[in-house]
Write a protein that holds these residues in place. Structure first.
Motif, PDB file in Angstrom:
ATOM      1  N   ILE A 109       0.828  -1.203   0.000  1.00 38.91           N
ATOM      2  CA  ILE A 109       0.000   0.000   0.000  1.00 38.91           C
ATOM      3  C   ILE A 109       0.865   1.257   0.000  1.00 38.91           C
ATOM      4  O   ILE A 109       0.607   2.214  -0.734  1.00 38.91           O
ATOM      5  N   GLN A 113       0.917   4.201  -2.798  1.00 33.85           N
ATOM      6  CA  GLN A 113       0.648   5.603  -2.468  1.00 33.85           C
ATOM      7  C   GLN A 113       1.758   6.515  -2.984  1.00 33.85           C
ATOM      8  O   GLN A 113       1.495   7.635  -3.437  1.00 33.85           O
ATOM      9  N   TRP A 155      -7.692  -5.750  -1.541  1.00 32.86           N
ATOM     10  CA  TRP A 155      -7.358  -4.328  -1.683  1.00 32.86           C
ATOM     11  C   TRP A 155      -7.156  -3.966  -3.151  1.00 32.86           C
ATOM     12  O   TRP A 155      -7.620  -2.922  -3.613  1.00 32.86           O
ATOM     13  N   SER A 156      -6.484  -4.841  -3.897  1.00 36.82           N
ATOM     14  CA  SER A 156      -6.221  -4.586  -5.319  1.00 36.82           C
ATOM     15  C   SER A 156      -7.522  -4.472  -6.101  1.00 36.82           C
ATOM     16  O   SER A 156      -7.667  -3.602  -6.975  1.00 36.82           O
ATOM     17  N   SER A 158     -10.426  -3.496  -5.059  1.00 35.39           N
ATOM     18  CA  SER A 158     -11.098  -2.235  -4.731  1.00 35.39           C
ATOM     19  C   SER A 158     -10.375  -1.045  -5.341  1.00 35.39           C
ATOM     20  O   SER A 158     -10.997  -0.165  -5.964  1.00 35.39           O
ATOM     21  N   VAL A 159      -9.049  -0.996  -5.174  1.00 32.14           N
ATOM     22  CA  VAL A 159      -8.306   0.154  -5.658  1.00 32.14           C
ATOM     23  C   VAL A 159      -8.263   0.195  -7.182  1.00 32.14           C
ATOM     24  O   VAL A 159      -8.129   1.273  -7.776  1.00 32.14           O
ATOM     25  N   GLU A 162     -11.103   2.247  -8.069  1.00 26.87           N
ATOM     26  CA  GLU A 162     -10.841   3.618  -7.636  1.00 26.87           C
ATOM     27  C   GLU A 162      -9.933   4.368  -8.611  1.00 26.87           C
ATOM     28  O   GLU A 162     -10.110   5.572  -8.844  1.00 26.87           O
TER      29      GLU A 162
END
Length: 253
Positions: A109, A113, A155-156, A158-159, A162
């Motif tokens: 993460i 970022q 997480w991947s 979802s992002v 995004e």
């Protein structure tokens, strides 16, 4: 090829195994490669004016910032750095579990970022997260490692939604059992005290299975090819199994 821009890829965890194989493959295929590792070694990659080896600890914010700044414009990020753990949940100290999540999950993460602002401003980029096929078919004594990688898968997903409006693609590569890499050694380094006596016989069998090269397995080159597909093919699946065993597990789902 003069006048055609060359893409740059930053790969974490390049001291051996999947990261080293991926860095070598991309360099051989004409990319600029920024190969990162906690303790850089000379001559780890074939000599090339397209490759750079720089220091990076994905659990250290200052190290991340310095590495991304030194890398310059990054077209693709491969979050490969990770550590293994073979241990019974009953016997695994929380600090050891925290170390896994700090590297495998939060390190991914944090790296993402760090590169997102430049990718978003340029209107594109690719992020590839290397996880594991154990998230397809969980195994005993790998529960904390599996959790750290399954978190990255979710997480991947979802992002990816995004970041899609900004032209940034997110993919995961899921390697199978790779006895020729450092996973077993990394896992055994953290086994001390994590295998209470009642679990020991089964742990020996599981550990031997991870080290065995019999049956379908995954090579570092398998993973490098899967990473290449994830980065270069817009039609690639969101989750890409790497290695014969991982492919079989994915097809069986």
């Amino acid at each position: 090829m003069k006048g055609i821009p060359i893409s740059t890829i930053l790969i974490t965890g390049c001291s051996s195994g999947f990261g080293l194989a991926s860095a070598t493959l991309f360099a051989n295929r004409g990319w600029n490669v920024v190969a990162t590792m906690r303790e850089p070694r000379e001559n780890i990659l074939p000599p090339s004016d397209r490759t750079r080896v720089i220091t990076l600890d994905v659990t250290d914010p200052q190290s991340i910032a310095q590495a991304v700044d030194a890398a310059g414009p990054i077209d693709a990020l491969v979050n490969n750095a990770g550590i293994g753990l073979l241990g019974a949940v009953e016997g695994t100290p929380i600090p050891v579990a925290r170390e896994l999540f700090e590297t495998n999950t939060l390190g991914t993460i944090a790296m993402t970022q760090a590169v997102l602002p430049q990718m978003r401003e340029r209107g594109g980029g690719t992020i590839v997260n290397v996880t594991s096929s154990v998230t397809y078919a969980p195994l005993p004594l790998l529960s904390i490692y599996t959790a750290s990688k399954a978190a990255v898968n979710a997480w991947s997903d979802s992002v990816a939604i995004e970041l899609e409006p900004f032209g940034i693609r997110v993919r995961t590569v899921l390697p199978g059992r790779a006895p020729g890499t450092s996973f077993a050694a990394n896992a055994s380094d953290r086994m001390d005290g994590a295998i209470p006596e009642p679990y020991a016989p089964r742990a020996e069998r599981v550990f031997a299975g991870w080290q065995s090269d019999t049956g379908p397995v995954t090579s570092a080159d398998d993973v490098a090819e899967a990473v290449w597909l994830a980065v270069t093919d817009n039609r690639a699946l969101t989750h890409i199994p790497a290695g014969a065993d991982a492919i079989a597990l994915a097809q069986a789902r």
